[in-house]
Enzyme design. Structure first.
Site, short mmCIF file in Angstrom:
data_model
loop_
_atom_site.label_atom_id
_atom_site.label_comp_id
_atom_site.label_asym_id
_atom_site.label_seq_id
_atom_site.Cartn_x
_atom_site.Cartn_y
_atom_site.Cartn_z
NE ARG A 51 56.32 20.55 16.91
CZ ARG A 51 57.59 20.96 16.81
NH1 ARG A 51 58.58 20.08 16.90
NH2 ARG A 51 57.88 22.24 16.65
CE1 TYR A 104 43.60 -2.48 12.77
CE2 TYR A 104 45.55 -1.09 12.63
CZ TYR A 104 44.18 -1.23 12.74
OH TYR A 104 43.39 -0.11 12.82
CG ASP A 176 50.92 -4.55 17.00
OD1 ASP A 176 50.58 -4.41 18.20
OD2 ASP A 176 50.27 -4.06 16.06
CE LYS A 201 42.59 -0.85 18.89
NZ LYS A 201 43.44 0.16 18.27
#
Length: 384
Positions: A51, A104, A176, A201
């Site tokens: 982690r 978004y 972004d 994406k």
């Protein structure tokens, strides 16, 4: 050769030296949850628990930072996890955030519900208008959140102008960069303090992995992000990091083809009488075209359009495509179509960010462009 060479050279080599043990030219998938220590606190290569850090993830983060022209990057389990870690790290109850008028839907939902419940205030503003942004700044404003191009209306903001405004008012400018990718624009070089990505994406590029990232040149901000990454634990698996890294290797050639195809699809849409407006920054009639041409290498693979006949016609268009698959998400090798108002941006319904009901959004993929153009035309013809 870290940090040197052109974009594709860095995408293929930065953070990806051959494995010193086996000589593997591909970064291995370190499928381990923990790492042996040479005595208490004696960490080999700095790793203790997956982690906190994993070599496959480190390789991805190194490449991401290089491609954005920055010193630091942090990878997360999703784009929303990346946004949450950044906002949670810099905001406190009573702070104020500026967001785009057509942000978004997931970003809007995160800020308007999770952060609003925590006491953070927000204002939606036209980020393409620096004067409107300046007028919306409050004494409590901490973050200026920008998308360019925006999702789904393909609005363009002048990153350099917003960077100057952010410095003037001591704001954190976050861009972004998901729609553009670092191949098409590098916001940090234009004045952004941090860049966020849904690596799901264009960076991953194959619709087979979910992930996110935050990139910055600010060492103090990166340290904060590191604490959020470790403390909140929304990290990508080694396999997810591997898949995203694989996608980065072909980002440049893919973005060129996405842009080529999108230009043709946008022209086909504009020529059809069933289309009332085409939203694509590569077109000279787009209000942000000049700014986009100044700060972007090319104009990307996302095209939106408004269809005559309202929501019913827009839904019918989405149902009539054959090569374009009706699905959420974007940026993969295959072409996708969606109705934002009922799908990705449904959370914005009834707000200032509600998108037009006649809007369709196309993620133009890498298929033969003649097939894509024919598909758009036949779907529009079916509306008659």
């Amino acid at each position: 050769m870290s940090g040197s060479g052109g974009f594709s050279t860095r995408a293929l080599h930065d953070g990806q030296e051959p494995d010193p043990t086996t000589g593997s030219v591909v970064v291995p998938i370190f499928a381990t949850s923990t790492f042996a220590q040479d005595g208490v606190g004696g960490l080999r290569a700095g790793y203790e628990y997956a982690r906190t850090g994993n070599p496959t993830r480190t390789a991805l983060e190194t490449t991401l930072a290089s491609l954005e022209g920055a010193r630091h990057a942090r990878a997360f389990a999703s784009g929303m996890a990346a946004e949450d870690a950044l906002l949670r790290g810099v905001l406190r109850p009573g702070d104020h955030v500026l967001i785009p008028l057509d942000a978004y839907g997931g970003t809007y939902r995160l800020i308007s519900t999770v952060y609003a419940d925590w006491g953070v205030e927000y204002t939606a503003v036209d980020t393409a208008d620096p004067d409107a942004v300046r007028a919306a700044v409050r004494p409590t404003t901490r973050v200026l959140w920008c998308e360019t191009p925006t999702n789904p209306l393909l609005g363009i903001a002048d990153i350099a102008a917003l960077g100057g405004l952010a410095r003037e008012h001591d704001l954190l400018l976050v861009v972004d960069n998901t729609f553009a990718s670092p191949y098409l624009q590098t916001p940090i070089a234009l004045g952004a303090h941090a860049v966020v990505h849904s690596t799901t994406k264009y960076l991953g590029g194959h619709s087979d992995v979910v992930g996110g990232a935050v990139v910055t040149d600010d060492a103090e901000l990166d340290a904060t992000l590191g604490r959020m990454q470790n403390g909140m634990g929304a990290v990508p698996s080694p396999f997810d990091a591997f898949l995203t890294q694989r996608g980065l290797k072909t980002l440049a050639v893919r973005m060129e083809r996405h842009s080529d195809n999108a230009e043709r699809v946008a022209d086909a849409l504009a020529a059809h009488p069933a289309v009332t407006a085409v939203l694509y920054p590569g077109r000279a009639d787009h209000p942000g075209h000049e700014v986009a041409a100044k700060q972007m290498r090319r104009f990307g693979g996302m095209v939106s359009a408004r269809v005559a006949g309202g929501e019913e016609a827009a839904r019918a268009f989405c149902a009539a495509t054959r090569v374009f698959t009706l699905a959420e998400s974007l940026g993969g090798v295959e072409s996708l179509v969606e109705h934002p108002g009922a799908m990705t941006h449904a959370s914005a319904a009834g707000s200032l960010l509600e998108v037009p009901a006649d809007l369709v959004r196309l993620s133009v993929g890498l298929e033969d462009v003649e097939d894509l153009v024919d598909d758009v035309r036949q779907a529009l013809d079916a509306l008659k």
